[in-house]
Design a protein around this motif. Structure first.
Motif, mmCIF file in Angstrom:
data_model
loop_
_atom_site.group_PDB
_atom_site.id
_atom_site.type_symbol
_atom_site.label_atom_id
_atom_site.label_comp_id
_atom_site.label_asym_id
_atom_site.label_seq_id
_atom_site.Cartn_x
_atom_site.Cartn_y
_atom_site.Cartn_z
ATOM 1 N N THR A 115 0.842 -1.191 0.000
ATOM 2 C CA THR A 115 0.000 0.000 0.000
ATOM 3 C C THR A 115 0.877 1.241 0.000
ATOM 4 N N GLU A 128 1.084 4.813 1.389
ATOM 5 C CA GLU A 128 0.489 5.634 2.432
ATOM 6 C C GLU A 128 1.559 6.495 3.078
ATOM 7 N N GLY A 154 -7.471 8.985 1.000
ATOM 8 C CA GLY A 154 -6.530 7.980 1.485
ATOM 9 C C GLY A 154 -7.151 6.597 1.543
ATOM 10 N N LEU A 155 -6.474 5.693 2.238
ATOM 11 C CA LEU A 155 -6.909 4.295 2.339
ATOM 12 C C LEU A 155 -7.680 4.055 3.627
ATOM 13 N N SER A 167 -5.193 -0.975 4.572
ATOM 14 C CA SER A 167 -3.855 -0.867 5.172
ATOM 15 C C SER A 167 -3.505 -2.141 5.932
ATOM 16 N N LYS A 217 3.900 -1.450 3.758
ATOM 17 C CA LYS A 217 3.349 -0.099 3.602
ATOM 18 C C LYS A 217 4.498 0.801 3.185
ATOM 19 N N SER A 254 5.877 4.653 1.735
ATOM 20 C CA SER A 254 5.647 6.086 1.595
ATOM 21 C C SER A 254 6.678 6.659 0.641
#
Length: 159
Positions: free
Chosen positions: A75, A77, A112-113, A118, A124, A126
């Protein structure tokens, strides 16, 4: 390796579409790549936190329905791990070495998620503490995947 970019909404701007097409074409040398889009929800101006949570939940349900049980899910994020291009390349390589043949990158909508999406992530990630439009994030992600394959193969491109 198969790479899917699972995302909320459609790209509307031609320049983003053109950039995506270019990187997907470049990536075709290295892997099978697809973009899977789910419908986004309309968010009215001044939406309450409750309504925003409902919107993220509905979009999240659509995203989760597209995720494969045997895929490695990453993901995107803000709170995810930050990696440089070399370590990002290594993540893709290590997933393949571990026996997984499918990576699914997930990009949420403008809000967002949802936490359920998540929670499904194997990793995860970024790209920055800054917020980017989710349509632009697709282009950035494709460029970094392409850069990662060039690094993996010792090919010129990365500077």
């Amino acid at each position: 390796m198969k790479i899917s970019i699972v995302c909320v909404g459609k790209i509307k701007e031609k320049f983003y579409k053109d950039a995506m097409e270019e990187y997907l074409k470049r990536l075709s040398r290295y892997c099978k790549t697809e973009v899977v889009e789910v419908t986004d929800e309309s968010t009215p101006d001044g939406a309450s936190l409750v309504l925003e949570e409902q919107i993220k939940r509905r979009e999240g349900e659509r995203l989760l329905a597209k995720l494969k049980e045997d895929a490695y899910v990453i993901t995107l994020e803000i709170a995810g791990d930050k990696e440089d291009s070399f370590s990002f390349s290594n993540i893709i390589k290590q997933v393949g070495i571990s026996g997984k043949s499918h990576i699914q990158f997930v990009i949420g909508g403008s809000l967002g998620l949802h936490e359920t999406v998540s929670a499904r992530a194997d990793k995860k990630l970024s790209f920055s503490d800054m917020t980017f439009p989710h349509q632009l994030m697709r282009v950035i992600l494709c460029e970094q995947i392409y850069r990662g394959y060039r690094i993996m193969n010792g090919e010129p491109y990365h500077k």
